[in-house]
Design a protein around this motif. Structure first.
Motif, PDB file in Angstrom:
ATOM      1  N   VAL A   1       0.834  -1.200   0.000  1.00 47.74           N
ATOM      2  CA  VAL A   1       0.000   0.000   0.000  1.00 47.74           C
ATOM      3  C   VAL A   1       0.869   1.251   0.000  1.00 47.74           C
ATOM      4  O   VAL A   1       0.642   2.203  -0.753  1.00 47.74           O
ATOM      5  CB  VAL A   1      -0.935  -0.020   1.232  1.00 47.74           C
ATOM      6  CG1 VAL A   1      -1.637   1.301   1.391  1.00 47.74           C
ATOM      7  CG2 VAL A   1      -1.956  -1.125   1.083  1.00 47.74           C
TER       8      VAL A   1
ATOM      9  N   ILE B   1       2.379   2.008  -3.422  1.00 43.63           N
ATOM     10  CA  ILE B   1       1.427   2.625  -4.361  1.00 43.63           C
ATOM     11  C   ILE B   1       1.199   4.087  -3.986  1.00 43.63           C
ATOM     12  O   ILE B   1       1.165   4.969  -4.845  1.00 43.63           O
ATOM     13  CB  ILE B   1       0.099   1.845  -4.358  1.00 43.63           C
ATOM     14  CG1 ILE B   1       0.321   0.420  -4.847  1.00 43.63           C
ATOM     15  CG2 ILE B   1      -0.919   2.522  -5.255  1.00 43.63           C
ATOM     16  CD1 ILE B   1      -0.911  -0.432  -4.803  1.00 43.63           C
ATOM     17  N   LEU B   2       1.092   4.322  -2.659  1.00 49.91           N
ATOM     18  CA  LEU B   2       0.856   5.699  -2.236  1.00 49.91           C
ATOM     19  C   LEU B   2       2.038   6.588  -2.581  1.00 49.91           C
ATOM     20  O   LEU B   2       1.863   7.753  -2.955  1.00 49.91           O
ATOM     21  CB  LEU B   2       0.576   5.755  -0.736  1.00 49.91           C
ATOM     22  CG  LEU B   2      -0.820   5.297  -0.327  1.00 49.91           C
ATOM     23  CD1 LEU B   2      -1.032   5.503   1.147  1.00 49.91           C
ATOM     24  CD2 LEU B   2      -1.881   6.048  -1.106  1.00 49.91           C
TER      25      LEU B   2
ATOM     26  N   ALA C   1       1.666   7.523  -6.073  1.00 53.84           N
ATOM     27  CA  ALA C   1       0.607   8.530  -6.210  1.00 53.84           C
ATOM     28  C   ALA C   1       1.123   9.905  -5.825  1.00 53.84           C
ATOM     29  O   ALA C   1       0.847  10.894  -6.504  1.00 53.84           O
ATOM     30  CB  ALA C   1      -0.598   8.149  -5.348  1.00 53.84           C
TER      31      ALA C   1
ATOM     32  N   ILE D   1       3.192  11.286  -8.552  1.00 57.24           N
ATOM     33  CA  ILE D   1       2.399  11.764  -9.693  1.00 57.24           C
ATOM     34  C   ILE D   1       1.757  13.110  -9.367  1.00 57.24           C
ATOM     35  O   ILE D   1       1.746  14.042 -10.189  1.00 57.24           O
ATOM     36  CB  ILE D   1       1.328  10.722 -10.073  1.00 57.24           C
ATOM     37  CG1 ILE D   1       2.001   9.487 -10.654  1.00 57.24           C
ATOM     38  CG2 ILE D   1       0.368  11.283 -11.101  1.00 57.24           C
ATOM     39  CD1 ILE D   1       1.072   8.346 -10.886  1.00 57.24           C
ATOM     40  N   ILE D   2       1.226  13.237  -8.118  1.00 56.34           N
ATOM     41  CA  ILE D   2       0.601  14.515  -7.753  1.00 56.34           C
ATOM     42  C   ILE D   2       1.637  15.631  -7.779  1.00 56.34           C
ATOM     43  O   ILE D   2       1.377  16.740  -8.264  1.00 56.34           O
ATOM     44  CB  ILE D   2      -0.072  14.419  -6.375  1.00 56.34           C
ATOM     45  CG1 ILE D   2      -1.241  13.446  -6.431  1.00 56.34           C
ATOM     46  CG2 ILE D   2      -0.585  15.772  -5.938  1.00 56.34           C
ATOM     47  CD1 ILE D   2      -1.919  13.239  -5.115  1.00 56.34           C
TER      48      ILE D   2
ATOM     49  N   ILE E   1      -2.937  12.245   1.957  1.00 57.68           N
ATOM     50  CA  ILE E   1      -2.030  11.095   1.874  1.00 57.68           C
ATOM     51  C   ILE E   1      -0.949  11.204   2.943  1.00 57.68           C
ATOM     52  O   ILE E   1      -0.605  10.227   3.621  1.00 57.68           O
ATOM     53  CB  ILE E   1      -1.415  11.004   0.463  1.00 57.68           C
ATOM     54  CG1 ILE E   1      -2.518  10.767  -0.556  1.00 57.68           C
ATOM     55  CG2 ILE E   1      -0.411   9.876   0.394  1.00 57.68           C
ATOM     56  CD1 ILE E   1      -2.034  10.771  -1.963  1.00 57.68           C
TER      57      ILE E   1
END
Lengths: 86, 162, 229, 117
Positions: A2, A5-6, A9, A12-13, A50
């Motif tokens: 997890v 993946i975070l 993310a 990407i942000i 996040i």
């Protein structure tokens, strides 16, 4: 798993905030800059959420709510300033 | 009275969401604050005047939310398609649409839904006409543009807000 | 020539400030004062989950009192210098959508502000922050309804009353022989709950109300001055 | 439990990808109004999906996250509407591709109303 993946993310942000920054610098009109600012502030809400999971501190969500509120107010104020009716 | 009750309920929901607990003492504090706030803020507001509190209204509210979420996802697929296409297929313009809705709250919900759904953005609102920036103008006529953009939300909002 | 002068001045600054920087070593342990605040028995004495709040309100509450006084002075000075004459200005009418959204959002934002100052002893935030959030609801009100009559009399009295209660609570602790601004004048409660840490939530609520009312008054003054020009 | 967390993480990832699309669109679109279109829709859904993902990972925090989602859904369209209205009022030009402007020819909208005190 997890967390990996975070991390992706978050990367990407951050990339998208960087791309928005290009529009912020290039601008052309001041409204373009305001749109870019608005987008950056909304994207940072996701980033703060996040972050609050990664550091396991729920209190960052309070910060996110207040930050969203301030971003909204800032956009409204600048829009009214631009149309010279503040 | 109706306005007062709905404002109170909204504030209580916000309070519970913020505190994330149902302990009676915290609920009591929230209720006291919410009563004071809604008394203070809602002396003569008419925001929720036309809301229908019937089972049908509540059912349509939930259905409206569902339709709205589907449209939001569709609009994002649409945006993605346009943005990633090298030719940048846009044909923008501002069109005029008409709405039958009278309630202010319903009109705000309609404008927000239009802004968040495929290719449309509310630019100005004058009386019963909404001026909409459409990224891909299919029809300039008022009637057919209204049918295309407004009607899918209007039929639900009309039931909920009379 | 000018650039050289600037460079020279910068170099002079560096030569003055560098010794300060190089001799600075971050403190490795707690200083005497922090040790006092962080020690176990003192935490238990205050019984507040957020240690910083305990320090800010109970031990260093005088600072907040000073800040509130400064804020009051600022409001008074602004009111004194920027007097309202007459309103002669045209504003473009706001969009109906924005007005309706503001009507919905203003109570919710105020609730958020109240939540922030009531939970000051459990979460970050506290009186000043909550008051600022309430003031932002007032900004939203001014933006959406520029012609709405703003009952600044009410806000002024709210500010004075909450300031008075704040000082009164502080003095009450002193009268009971516990010390100025001591939080033990109310039952301490269970650690980590809303009703705990004695008087801290109450004191913070009044600080929050005072700050919110004060900032709103400042905004009101600014608005009426801006209307002149 | 594991599965739920994984779904949440993937939802968050989808949200961040949509945010990326939004920023690319912001760079590519030719005028202010089209940029606003892309900016509003894509950032709203992107942020909502990221927050939903966090709800799925940490169900205990749902309260504030739901409030945050509601807040974003309420404020973001309103602020872009106010911006679009302001930029039309100060006559920021359209792109050449624009086919129609009903707001210009409408007699109702041409009369700018002012608030008088």
């Amino acid at each position: 798993m997890v967390n990996t993946i975070l991390e992706v993310a978050v990367a990407i942000i951050l990339l998208s905030i960087g791309l928005t920054m290009i529009r912020f610098v290039k601008g052309k009109t001041s409204v373009d800059r305001v749109i870019a600012f608005d987008m950056m502030s909304i994207a940072s809400l996701a980033l703060i959420a996040i972050l609050s999971y990664v550091t396991q501190r729920e209190i960052y969500l309070d910060v996110a709510i207040v930050y969203g509120l301030l971003g909204f107010l800032a956009v409204i104020i600048i829009a009214k300033y631009l149309e010279k009716s503040l | 009275m109706k306005n007062f009750i709905i404002t109170f309920l909204i504030l209580m929901v916000v309070w519970v969401l913020l505190n994330n607990t149902f302990q009676p003492d915290i609920l009591l504090v929230g209720a006291v604050i919410a009563v004071f706030l809604s008394l203070f803020m809602c002396k003569r507001c008419e925001l929720f005047q036309d809301m229908n509190f019937t089972p049908k209204g509540i059912f349509y509210t939930i259905w409206f939310l569902g339709v709205f979420m589907v449209e939001l996802i569709k609009s994002n697929l649409d945006v993605t398609k346009r943005v990633l296409n090298p030719a940048l297929p846009i044909k923008p313009g501002i069109v005029e649409v008409k709405t039958k809705l009278k309630s202010k709250f319903a009109r705000m919900l309609l404008a927000n839904s239009i802004t968040l759904t495929p290719g449309t953005l509310t630019v100005d609102v004058v009386d019963d006409s909404f001026f909409i920036h459409w990224i891909d103008v299919k029809d300039e006529d008022i009637k057919s543009a209204s049918k295309e953009i407004v009607e899918k939300f209007e039929k639900y909002l009309e039931v909920i807000y009379g | 020539m000018k650039k050289l002068l600037v460079l020279f001045i910068l170099a002079a600054f560096v030569s003055v400030l560098y010794p300060l920087y190089s001799s600075f070593h971050g403190s490795t342990g707690l200083t005497e004062v922090s040790q006092f605040y962080a020690s176990k028995e003192n935490i238990e004495k205050v019984n507040s989950q957020n240690l910083v709040t305990a320090v800010v309100v109970t031990y260093r509450g005088l600072d907040t009192l000073g800040e509130v006084t400064i804020l009051f002075l600022t409001a008074a000075i602004i009111a004194f210098f920027l007097k309202k004459e007459s309103d002669k200005r045209t504003l473009r009418k706001n969009s109906e959508i924005f007005k309706t959204a503001a009507k919905l959002l203003i109570p919710i934002i105020t609730m958020l502000g109240i939540y922030i100052f009531i939970n000051g002893h459990l979460t970050p935030g506290g009186g000043f922050q909550g008051g600022a959030v309430i003031a932002s609801a007032v900004i939203l009100m001014f933006l959406a309804f520029p012609n709405m009559e703003f009952s600044h009399k009410f806000f002024e009295s709210l500010e004075s009353v909450s300031g008075l209660v704040y000082v009164g609570l502080a003095a009450f602790g002193a009268i009971l022989g516990l010390g100025f601004l001591d939080n033990a004048i109310l039952p301490l409660g269970k650690f980590g709950e809303l009703f705990s840490a004695g008087a801290i939530p109450v004191i913070y609520s009044f600080v929050g109300l005072k700050v919110g009312a004060e900032l709103s008054n400042i905004l009101h003054k600014f608005k009426s001055v801006q209307a002149d020009n | 439990m594991e599965i739920l967390e994984l779904i949440g993480a993937i939802t968050t990832l989808t949200g961040s990808l949509i945010l990326l699309v939004a920023s690319i669109g912001l760079l590519r679109m030719p005028d202010v109004y089209n940029r606003l279109q892309v900016g509003t829709k894509a950032t709203t859904l992107g942020t909502i999906l990221s927050l939903l993902g966090i709800i799925l990972i940490m169900p205990g925090w749902w309260g504030k996250l739901v409030l945050l989602i509601f807040f974003v859904m309420m404020t973001s369209p309103v602020s872009s509407h106010v911006l679009a209205r302001a930029s039309y009022f100060i006559k920021i030009p359209f792109t050449d591709k624009t086919v129609v402007d009903k707001l210009k020819v409408s007699a109702k909208a041409r009369k700018v109303e002012y608030e008088k005190k």
